[in-house]
Design a protein around this motif. Structure first.
Motif, PDB file in Angstrom:
ATOM      1  N   ARG A  80       0.832  -1.207   0.000  1.00  0.00           N
ATOM      2  CA  ARG A  80       0.000   0.000   0.000  1.00  0.00           C
ATOM      3  C   ARG A  80       0.866   1.257   0.000  1.00  0.00           C
ATOM      4  O   ARG A  80       0.594   2.216  -0.738  1.00  0.00           O
ATOM      5  N   LEU A  81       1.905   1.268   0.824  1.00  0.00           N
ATOM      6  CA  LEU A  81       2.728   2.472   0.905  1.00  0.00           C
ATOM      7  C   LEU A  81       3.563   2.655  -0.358  1.00  0.00           C
ATOM      8  O   LEU A  81       3.749   3.786  -0.828  1.00  0.00           O
ATOM      9  N   VAL A 133      12.363 -13.827  -5.490  1.00  0.00           N
ATOM     10  CA  VAL A 133      11.901 -14.021  -4.109  1.00  0.00           C
ATOM     11  C   VAL A 133      10.431 -14.456  -4.067  1.00  0.00           C
ATOM     12  O   VAL A 133       9.762 -14.337  -3.041  1.00  0.00           O
ATOM     13  N   GLY A 134       9.930 -14.949  -5.201  1.00  0.00           N
ATOM     14  CA  GLY A 134       8.627 -15.582  -5.194  1.00  0.00           C
ATOM     15  C   GLY A 134       7.432 -14.677  -5.376  1.00  0.00           C
ATOM     16  O   GLY A 134       6.302 -15.074  -5.087  1.00  0.00           O
ATOM     17  N   VAL A 135       7.636 -13.457  -5.879  1.00  0.00           N
ATOM     18  CA  VAL A 135       6.519 -12.555  -6.146  1.00  0.00           C
ATOM     19  C   VAL A 135       6.653 -12.032  -7.575  1.00  0.00           C
ATOM     20  O   VAL A 135       7.484 -12.496  -8.346  1.00  0.00           O
ATOM     21  N   ALA A 136       5.838 -11.057  -7.928  1.00  0.00           N
ATOM     22  CA  ALA A 136       5.893 -10.464  -9.265  1.00  0.00           C
ATOM     23  C   ALA A 136       6.039  -8.953  -9.128  1.00  0.00           C
ATOM     24  O   ALA A 136       5.569  -8.365  -8.152  1.00  0.00           O
ATOM     25  N   VAL A 224      -2.801  -6.992  -5.983  1.00  0.00           N
ATOM     26  CA  VAL A 224      -2.058  -8.134  -6.537  1.00  0.00           C
ATOM     27  C   VAL A 224      -0.768  -8.364  -5.751  1.00  0.00           C
ATOM     28  O   VAL A 224      -0.441  -9.501  -5.376  1.00  0.00           O
ATOM     29  N   SER A 225      -0.044  -7.284  -5.484  1.00  0.00           N
ATOM     30  CA  SER A 225       1.219  -7.396  -4.761  1.00  0.00           C
ATOM     31  C   SER A 225       1.008  -7.956  -3.359  1.00  0.00           C
ATOM     32  O   SER A 225       1.732  -8.861  -2.914  1.00  0.00           O
TER      33      SER A 225
END
Length: 251
Positions: A80-81, A133-136, A224-225
């Motif tokens: 969010r930030l 690190v397993g995210v997008a 999504v994040s």
């Protein structure tokens, strides 16, 4: 509490210097909050523009993964930030210049791509490291594709590989490769233009390119994040990062 972003006025422009070298200028909650304050203040004051600079040999290491792991019960706060920060930078109404004098990684690439003029030191390196690190790179990718072509950028997004300043220039992430003297020359050039004319030109150019309103897009990518950071892959990726080992998915 020590401020992690130094703010000063130099030659008519505000300068925001990321000053958290102990964690490679990683995007902690405090650093992002400090930077948002500077950007919003500069947007409303009489500065001719804003320069993003940094101390140390790393421009920005991306989201502070150590802090994010420690706040596992609050998985949305960093996303969010970061979304708020990127919107503040993207909507900054005056010229936004950026000096990348070292490594830029992950979320730090969002700061770079929001800038109107990016001076990359010849030794600077860049990487969209999120997949490692397993995210997008949901937030930074969404904004990057408002400025640069998908074809040259997609391999960097999919692999997380590091690329150099010349490659950043070729694909449109950087504007020019050079030292601090190039940045100073750019400041002179900004100062040679009439302030209102420069602001209007930026606004017209964004409108003409269809790249002005990003709030809805960023809000979607925040969700999504945050969801990705709750995933088992993200947990394994951040654990591997903290333990300085390869994640379990590496073949």
């Amino acid at each position: 509490m020590t401020e992690l972003v130094r703010h000063e006025r130099r030659r008519g422009l505000d300068v925001a210097t990321l000053d958290s070298p102990h964690n490679r200028n990683a995007l902690s909650l405090q650093l992002m909050d400090d930077l948002i304050s500077v950007v919003e203040q500069s947007a409303g004051d009489d500065a001719r523009g804003l320069v993003l600079d940094h101390t140390g040999d790393v421009f920005c290491a991306g989201i502070d993964l150590r802090e994010r792991r420690q706040r596992a019960d609050d998985p949305e706060s960093h996303s969010r930030l970061l979304g708020r920060l990127l919107v503040a930078l993207w909507e900054y109404p005056k010229p936004l210049l950026c000096r990348v004098g070292g490594a830029s990684r992950g979320g730090g690439m969002g700061l770079v791509v929001c800038s109107d003029l990016v001076v990359a030191d010849p030794k600077a390196t860049f990487a969209y490291t999120e997949v490692r690190v397993g995210v997008a790179p949901a937030l930074v990718c969404a904004l990057a594709l408002r400025k640069v072509p998908l074809g040259p950028l997609l391999p960097a997004l999919l692999t997380g590989d590091v690329f150099d300043a010349e490659t950043a220039l070729r694909i449109g992430v950087a504007t020019v490769v050079g030292g601090r003297e190039i940045l100073e020359a750019a400041v002179d050039s900004i100062g040679a233009g009439a302030p209102d004319a420069v602001r209007t030109t930026k606004s017209l150019a964004r409108d003409a390119a269809g790249a002005r309103d990003v709030r809805a897009l960023v809000a979607e990518m925040e969700d999504v994040s945050a969801q990705l950071f709750r995933s088992p892959e993200a947990a394994e990726g951040m654990a591997a990062f903290a333990e300085k080992r390869r994640p379990g998915w590496v073949v």
